[in-house]
Design a protein around this motif. Structure first.
Motif, PDB file in Angstrom:
ATOM      1  N   ALA A  84      13.630  -3.341   2.810  1.00 15.90           N
ATOM      2  CA  ALA A  84      13.315  -1.945   3.133  1.00 15.90           C
ATOM      3  C   ALA A  84      13.372  -1.709   4.637  1.00 15.90           C
ATOM      4  O   ALA A  84      13.857  -0.681   5.105  1.00 15.90           O
ATOM      5  CB  ALA A  84      11.931  -1.582   2.587  1.00 15.90           C
ATOM      6  N   ALA A  85      12.879  -2.679   5.402  1.00 17.78           N
ATOM      7  CA  ALA A  85      12.899  -2.544   6.864  1.00 17.78           C
ATOM      8  C   ALA A  85      14.333  -2.511   7.380  1.00 17.78           C
ATOM      9  O   ALA A  85      14.674  -1.704   8.255  1.00 17.78           O
ATOM     10  CB  ALA A  85      12.122  -3.696   7.509  1.00 17.78           C
ATOM     11  N   LYS A  86      15.180  -3.365   6.828  1.00 20.63           N
ATOM     12  CA  LYS A  86      16.594  -3.366   7.226  1.00 20.63           C
ATOM     13  C   LYS A  86      17.284  -2.081   6.783  1.00 20.63           C
ATOM     14  O   LYS A  86      18.270  -1.657   7.388  1.00 20.63           O
ATOM     15  CB  LYS A  86      17.304  -4.575   6.623  1.00 20.63           C
ATOM     16  N   GLY A  87      16.765  -1.464   5.733  1.00 18.50           N
ATOM     17  CA  GLY A  87      17.305  -0.197   5.248  1.00 18.50           C
ATOM     18  C   GLY A  87      16.745   1.004   5.971  1.00 18.50           C
ATOM     19  O   GLY A  87      16.887   2.144   5.516  1.00 18.50           O
TER      20      GLY A  87
ATOM     21  N   ASN B 269      13.617   1.966   6.515  1.00 13.53           N
ATOM     22  CA  ASN B 269      12.391   2.613   6.045  1.00 13.53           C
ATOM     23  C   ASN B 269      11.326   2.418   7.124  1.00 13.53           C
ATOM     24  O   ASN B 269      10.918   1.295   7.423  1.00 13.53           O
ATOM     25  CB  ASN B 269      11.944   1.993   4.722  1.00 13.53           C
ATOM     26  N   SER B 270      10.867   3.509   7.715  1.00 13.60           N
ATOM     27  CA  SER B 270       9.992   3.419   8.890  1.00 13.60           C
ATOM     28  C   SER B 270       8.652   2.780   8.568  1.00 13.60           C
ATOM     29  O   SER B 270       8.086   2.062   9.408  1.00 13.60           O
ATOM     30  CB  SER B 270       9.771   4.806   9.501  1.00 13.60           C
ATOM     31  N   THR B 271       8.115   3.024   7.371  1.00 14.91           N
ATOM     32  CA  THR B 271       6.826   2.446   7.025  1.00 14.91           C
ATOM     33  C   THR B 271       6.943   0.949   6.820  1.00 14.91           C
ATOM     34  O   THR B 271       6.056   0.185   7.220  1.00 14.91           O
ATOM     35  CB  THR B 271       6.247   3.123   5.768  1.00 14.91           C
ATOM     36  N   ALA B 272       8.033   0.517   6.200  1.00 13.40           N
ATOM     37  CA  ALA B 272       8.267  -0.920   6.029  1.00 13.40           C
ATOM     38  C   ALA B 272       8.446  -1.591   7.388  1.00 13.40           C
ATOM     39  O   ALA B 272       7.928  -2.686   7.627  1.00 13.40           O
ATOM     40  CB  ALA B 272       9.489  -1.150   5.143  1.00 13.40           C
ATOM     41  N   GLN B 273       9.163  -0.929   8.275  1.00 15.08           N
ATOM     42  CA  GLN B 273       9.344  -1.474   9.625  1.00 15.08           C
ATOM     43  C   GLN B 273       7.997  -1.610  10.331  1.00 15.08           C
ATOM     44  O   GLN B 273       7.727  -2.614  11.001  1.00 15.08           O
ATOM     45  CB  GLN B 273      10.285  -0.571  10.430  1.00 15.08           C
TER      46      GLN B 273
END
Length: 233
Positions: A77-80, A82-86
């Motif tokens: 998700a972070a690589k995609g 997604n700011s919250t996952a990051q």
């Protein structure tokens, strides 16, 4: 000056995804259905669904708890983007929670999340700039990030931005935020407002706030009152 916010693992994940049914099922506590729908969207590359799936694996909702799979989908998700996952992953690296502590990775992830206006990321990134953690100390950059977070309602950022503007000698900006702090019941802002208005040579306002601070037992405010002879105003 600041308090570092360490958020519990995956507590802030955005559980929205491309399918309304998944979110509806989650809200209805039908976790098995939510898991099935989020997993389908996650496999198809939906970053929000990947973030949600990570949350479900982490908490054992609709599936067996599995920290390894939770981390796999969180990283996806972070690589995609997604700011919250990051943000969540960045905070894990910053605190060393369930991963080896890595301030450089934390800075990179929090920067990406902050660029998408995630206020929690902006706040914690401002702290890194303020303290020179992994990056050159930059109080001006810290203030910019803090104000962006504060403008989105981040309470701790709201409490600190006025004080940082005082350090930067930006007294007009400081007064705006400190007035808001005071209105919200932060009596520690009284003294700072008195000091700011003395710097701005608005001594009538300075007297008002100094007196409020004195009434709370602030000894520095009494010294400020006497130094500027505020009784004359």
């Amino acid at each position: 000056m600041f308090k570092l916010i360490i958020v519990g693992f995956l507590m802030l994940l955005n559980l929205e995804a491309s399918t309304d049914e998944a979110l509806k099922a989650f809200k209805n506590k039908d976790y098995a259905t939510a898991f099935r729908l989020y997993e389908k969207s996650a496999i198809e590359g939906d970053a929000k669904a990947q973030s949600a799936l990570s949350y479900l694996f982490s908490n054992g909702l609709g599936t067996k708890q599995d920290s390894t799979k939770a981390m796999f989908w969180l990283e996806k998700a972070a690589k995609g983007a997604n700011s919250t996952a990051q943000y969540d992953l960045g905070m894990m690296y910053l605190s060393g929670y369930k991963v080896e502590k890595d301030s450089k990775k934390a800075f990179e992830l929090l920067s990406k999340s902050a660029e998408q206006n995630n206020p929690n990321a902006q706040y914690n990134l401002s702290l890194m700039y303020y303290n020179g953690d992994t990056v050159d100390l930059n109080v001006t950059k810290a203030a910019q990030l803090l104000e962006s977070a504060a403008n989105q309602g981040h309470k701790v950022a709201e409490q600190n931005i006025g004080r940082v503007y005082m350090q930067l000698l930006k007294f007009e900006e400081a007064s705006k935020w400190l007035e808001k702090n005071a209105a919200n019941g932060d009596d520690s802002a009284y003294y700072f407002l008195a000091e700011v208005y003395c710097q701005l040579e608005e001594f009538k306002k300075a007297k008002e706030w100094a007196q409020k601070a004195i009434d709370t037992g602030n000894k520095e405010a009494k010294l400020l009152y006497e130094k500027h002879e505020l009784q004359k105003y």
